[in-house]
Design a protein around this motif. Structure first.
Motif, short mmCIF file in Angstrom:
data_model
loop_
_atom_site.label_atom_id
_atom_site.label_comp_id
_atom_site.label_asym_id
_atom_site.label_seq_id
_atom_site.Cartn_x
_atom_site.Cartn_y
_atom_site.Cartn_z
N THR A 46 -3.61 -8.34 14.97
CA THR A 46 -2.94 -7.44 14.03
C THR A 46 -1.57 -7.98 13.63
N ASN A 47 -0.86 -8.55 14.57
CA ASN A 47 0.43 -9.16 14.24
C ASN A 47 0.26 -10.29 13.23
N GLY A 53 0.65 -11.06 5.24
CA GLY A 53 0.79 -10.26 4.04
C GLY A 53 -0.29 -9.24 3.78
N LEU A 54 -1.18 -9.01 4.75
CA LEU A 54 -2.18 -7.96 4.56
C LEU A 54 -1.55 -6.58 4.79
N GLU A 55 -2.20 -5.57 4.26
CA GLU A 55 -1.64 -4.22 4.29
C GLU A 55 -2.54 -3.27 5.07
N HIS A 56 -1.99 -2.08 5.35
CA HIS A 56 -2.74 -1.04 6.08
C HIS A 56 -3.32 -1.59 7.37
N VAL A 57 -2.58 -2.47 8.01
CA VAL A 57 -3.05 -3.08 9.25
C VAL A 57 -2.93 -2.06 10.38
N GLU A 58 -4.01 -1.87 11.10
CA GLU A 58 -3.96 -0.90 12.20
C GLU A 58 -4.95 -1.26 13.29
N ILE A 59 -4.60 -0.82 14.49
CA ILE A 59 -5.51 -0.91 15.63
C ILE A 59 -6.10 0.48 15.84
N VAL A 60 -7.39 0.62 15.66
CA VAL A 60 -8.06 1.91 15.82
C VAL A 60 -8.65 1.98 17.22
#
Length: 240
Positions: A46-47, A53-60
């Motif tokens: 994720t880091n 430069g990617l967006e809406h990065v999240e760990i679900v």
């Protein structure tokens, strides 16, 4: 040499070192003692996705191991590509068959030897690096891209179906690319258009409730072994 090829060539050593960082994380999904390593691998990816430069990065978080999501959706009237991969790996047993430690990446004959180098951190890393390089070079991508990277593929992805069901709109795409398949050889692209999958089941057959004399009853009374053979033989025909 194109600008793209030149950039990849110039960053080759750095990219290899970054891949080695990821490969050093023993993210074995089937062993509870590596739960923290699973989280560490998810955080590393994720880091990386955020930095490129990617967006809406999240760990679900799931009831098991986490799923990573990220996207870049700025190309109007262009298709959306969903890239799937996984960051968990198989156990390393039998350890004595490894020439070098499984979580200390070693290059021999221009190949990286480490658990996860080809299943599946290497392929997933390749897609991430491709996006990074294009964004650095062009400032945008030719298509919209979404990433779905899970941590349970090696144990059958038990919590992925629920995630997919609950996030249909978020994961909607025109084509899905699986970062977990083969290449014929170096320099020869390959497209895998079908995967067979797995199915596990238990079958119980009951015939006589006691042993019967073969000379008197053989052939006249159904034998469980013979019935199982007939049943299993129907799973495949001459074509499949």
């Amino acid at each position: 040499m194109s600008q793209l090829s030149e950039m990849l060539s110039n960053n080759h050593d750095q990219n290899i070192e970054e891949l080695k960082e990821l490969l050093r994380i023993p993210s074995i999904s089937s062993l509870s003692e590596h739960k923290e390593d699973i989280q560490k691998a998810a955080s590393w990816i994720t880091n990386k996705l955020e930095r490129i430069g990617l967006e809406h990065v999240e760990i679900v978080q799931t009831k098991g191991h986490p799923i990573i999501y990220a996207d870049w959706l700025h190309q109007e009237n262009a298709p959306t590509v969903l890239v799937y991969g996984h960051y968990d790996v198989q156990p390393v047993d039998p350890i004595h068959l490894w020439e070098t430690p499984p979580f200390e990446p070693t290059i021999r004959d221009e190949k990286i030897f480490a658990r996860g180098a080809t299943d599946d951190k290497g392929q997933t890393f390749l897609h991430i690096k491709s996006v990074e390089t294009l964004l650095k070079l062009e400032g945008r991508l030719p298509v919209n891209v979404k990433f779905c990277i899970e941590g349970e593929e090696e144990i059958g992805s038990p919590h992925l179906p629920q995630f997919l069901s609950e996030n249909k709109e978020k994961l909607a795409c025109d084509v899905a690319v699986i970062s977990d398949s083969d290449m014929w050889e170096r320099g020869v692209p390959a497209i895998t258009y079908s995967l067979r999958g797995l199915c596990a089941l238990e079958i119980s057959l009951k015939t006589a409730n006691s042993d019967l004399h073969s000379g008197m009853f053989g052939g006249g009374v159904q034998n469980a072994n013979h019935l199982l053979i007939q049943l299993l033989s129907t799973l495949h025909d001459s074509k499949w």
